[in-house]
Design a protein around this motif. Structure first.
Motif, PDB file in Angstrom:
ATOM      1  N   UNK A   1      34.506  34.856  40.671  1.00  0.00           N
ATOM      2  CA  UNK A   1      34.054  34.436  42.007  1.00  0.00           C
ATOM      3  C   UNK A   1      35.182  34.151  42.972  1.00  0.00           C
ATOM      4  N   UNK A   2      36.332  33.721  42.447  1.00  0.00           N
ATOM      5  CA  UNK A   2      37.225  32.938  43.297  1.00  0.00           C
ATOM      6  C   UNK A   2      38.681  33.383  43.207  1.00  0.00           C
ATOM      7  N   UNK A   3      38.905  34.688  43.236  1.00  0.00           N
ATOM      8  CA  UNK A   3      40.252  35.241  43.189  1.00  0.00           C
ATOM      9  C   UNK A   3      40.578  36.028  44.457  1.00  0.00           C
ATOM     10  N   UNK A   4      39.990  35.592  45.566  1.00  0.00           N
ATOM     11  CA  UNK A   4      40.242  36.266  46.826  1.00  0.00           C
ATOM     12  C   UNK A   4      39.812  37.720  46.767  1.00  0.00           C
ATOM     13  N   UNK A   5      40.675  38.613  47.274  1.00  0.00           N
ATOM     14  CA  UNK A   5      40.335  40.030  47.302  1.00  0.00           C
ATOM     15  C   UNK A   5      40.290  40.660  45.916  1.00  0.00           C
ATOM     16  N   UNK A   6      40.775  39.954  44.908  1.00  0.00           N
ATOM     17  CA  UNK A   6      40.681  40.440  43.525  1.00  0.00           C
ATOM     18  C   UNK A   6      39.356  40.034  42.871  1.00  0.00           C
ATOM     19  N   UNK A   7      38.532  39.270  43.568  1.00  0.00           N
ATOM     20  CA  UNK A   7      37.262  38.810  43.002  1.00  0.00           C
ATOM     21  C   UNK A   7      36.370  39.996  42.655  1.00  0.00           C
ATOM     22  N   UNK A   8      35.770  39.931  41.481  1.00  0.00           N
ATOM     23  CA  UNK A   8      34.903  41.015  41.015  1.00  0.00           C
ATOM     24  C   UNK A   8      33.426  40.643  41.028  1.00  0.00           C
ATOM     25  N   UNK A   9      33.098  39.511  41.632  1.00  0.00           N
ATOM     26  CA  UNK A   9      31.712  39.037  41.698  1.00  0.00           C
ATOM     27  C   UNK A   9      30.774  40.168  42.103  1.00  0.00           C
ATOM     28  N   UNK A  10      29.666  40.280  41.392  1.00  0.00           N
ATOM     29  CA  UNK A  10      28.667  41.313  41.625  1.00  0.00           C
ATOM     30  C   UNK A  10      27.286  40.692  41.460  1.00  0.00           C
ATOM     31  N   UNK A  11      26.375  40.980  42.383  1.00  0.00           N
ATOM     32  CA  UNK A  11      25.005  40.496  42.287  1.00  0.00           C
ATOM     33  C   UNK A  11      24.196  41.446  41.419  1.00  0.00           C
TER      34      UNK A  11
END
Length: 324
Positions: A209-219
């Motif tokens: 969730x919380x790695x800036x532009x490296x975030x891989x969060x997916x719905x």
């Protein structure tokens, strides 16, 4: 309220809107419609004490204050913060479930409850509902409340399994004798369940969730004919084993697309989803996004499974609303 680093937005074509709909950080949104017909949105407290925003149309949002002040904010977790609230109308009150946690405090964090007579607050904190080390579920955050068949339930969890438990009739305590039940596997957090056409759809977020532009969060989503599952993907594989369908992933404009709010239906019957993402143009924080959900063969889809940049607005009838 102003926010540094946010420049002027380009004018949108008539009948269209542009993502993000709020171009400053509003992570983990939750939304409710008030008696005045307006939408009220709450988020993780990057703005201290839980920010509240209001909108007539899901597109234009104004900051109207916070759920708490420094004297009334929750404090059952020392040095903790309020994360991922979940707002609901229960009876004649607005009930907010919230996560109280500090980063890494997976056994001391927990879920709390606050109530208010109006969606804009002020909220009266009722304190802790349960804590991880008491309920036996590690990392007890990201609450979601739902009523079904005359019963009230809370779902929650974050990468240690999604769990559910029955609540009392007023929604303010765990039902006597109720025990946590695991509903989905260890790939998920940010649970939201939507009932439609004889199915329950479990939306969740997977990835970082919380790695800036490296975030891989997916719905992602799975569905079931029963609230307590089993939830599966299109092929019938269980979410208990971390199988799901992707609803929204990142693209060249946005990364970390996840933690959606409640789905909203407009006056044309169209379905809309609010969620957060990291903007490549403004990567400081997680901005508020809006996209239309269509339903194809019994499954929710967002066009291209990615955030829109410019899209047609939700449809609302012209009404006069009283606004205090």
């Amino acid at each position: 309220m102003t926010h540094e680093g946010v420049g002027p937005r380009p004018a949108d074509p008539q009948g269209a809107y542009r993502n993000p709909v709020v171009n400053y950080s509003l992570p983990d949104p939750t939304v409710v419609r008030g008696d005045d017909g307006l939408f009220y949105l709450y988020a993780t407290e990057n703005i201290p004490n839980v920010p509240i925003h209001r909108s007539r149309d899901l597109v234009n949002w104004e900051f109207i204050g916070t759920a708490f002040d420094n004297a009334t904010r929750p404090d059952f977790e020392p040095q903790g913060h309020v994360w991922a609230p979940d707002i609901n109308r229960i009876g004649d009150r607005y009930v907010m479930y919230y996560s109280m946690s500090r980063w890494g405090g997976e056994w001391t964090c927990g879920i709390g409850i606050a109530v208010a007579d109006r969606p804009e607050g002020p909220f009266d904190d009722l304190g802790m509902l349960f804590r991880s080390n008491e309920i036996g579920v590690q990392n007890s955050i990201d609450p979601f409340y739902i009523e079904d068949d005359g019963h009230k339930y809370l779902f929650w969890g974050s990468f240690r399994g999604i769990h559910a438990i029955e609540l009392t009739d007023d929604g303010l305590a765990v039902a006597q004798g109720a025990k946590p039940q695991q509903i989905a596997g260890t790939a998920y957090e940010g649970t939201y369940i939507h009932k439609r056409g004889g199915y329950y759809y479990l939306f969740a977020s997977t990835g970082s969730c919380c790695e800036g532009l490296k975030s891989s969060y997916t719905t992602v989503v799975g569905r079931s004919k029963y609230l307590m599952g089993p939830y599966t993907d299109r092929a019938g594989r269980p979410m208990a084993d971390n199988h799901h369908e992707v609803v929204i992933h990142g693209n060249h404009d946005f990364a970390g697309t996840g933690h959606n709010a409640e789905l909203v239906t407009d006056d044309k019957g169209q379905t809309w989803i609010l969620y957060h993402a990291v903007s490549r143009a403004n990567p400081d924080g997680r901005v508020l996004m809006l996209d239309r959900v269509t339903w194809r063969k019994g499954w929710p889809e967002v066009r291209g499974a990615e955030p829109s940049r410019l899209a047609e607005r939700p449809a609302w009838k012209h009404r006069t609303r009283k606004q205090d």
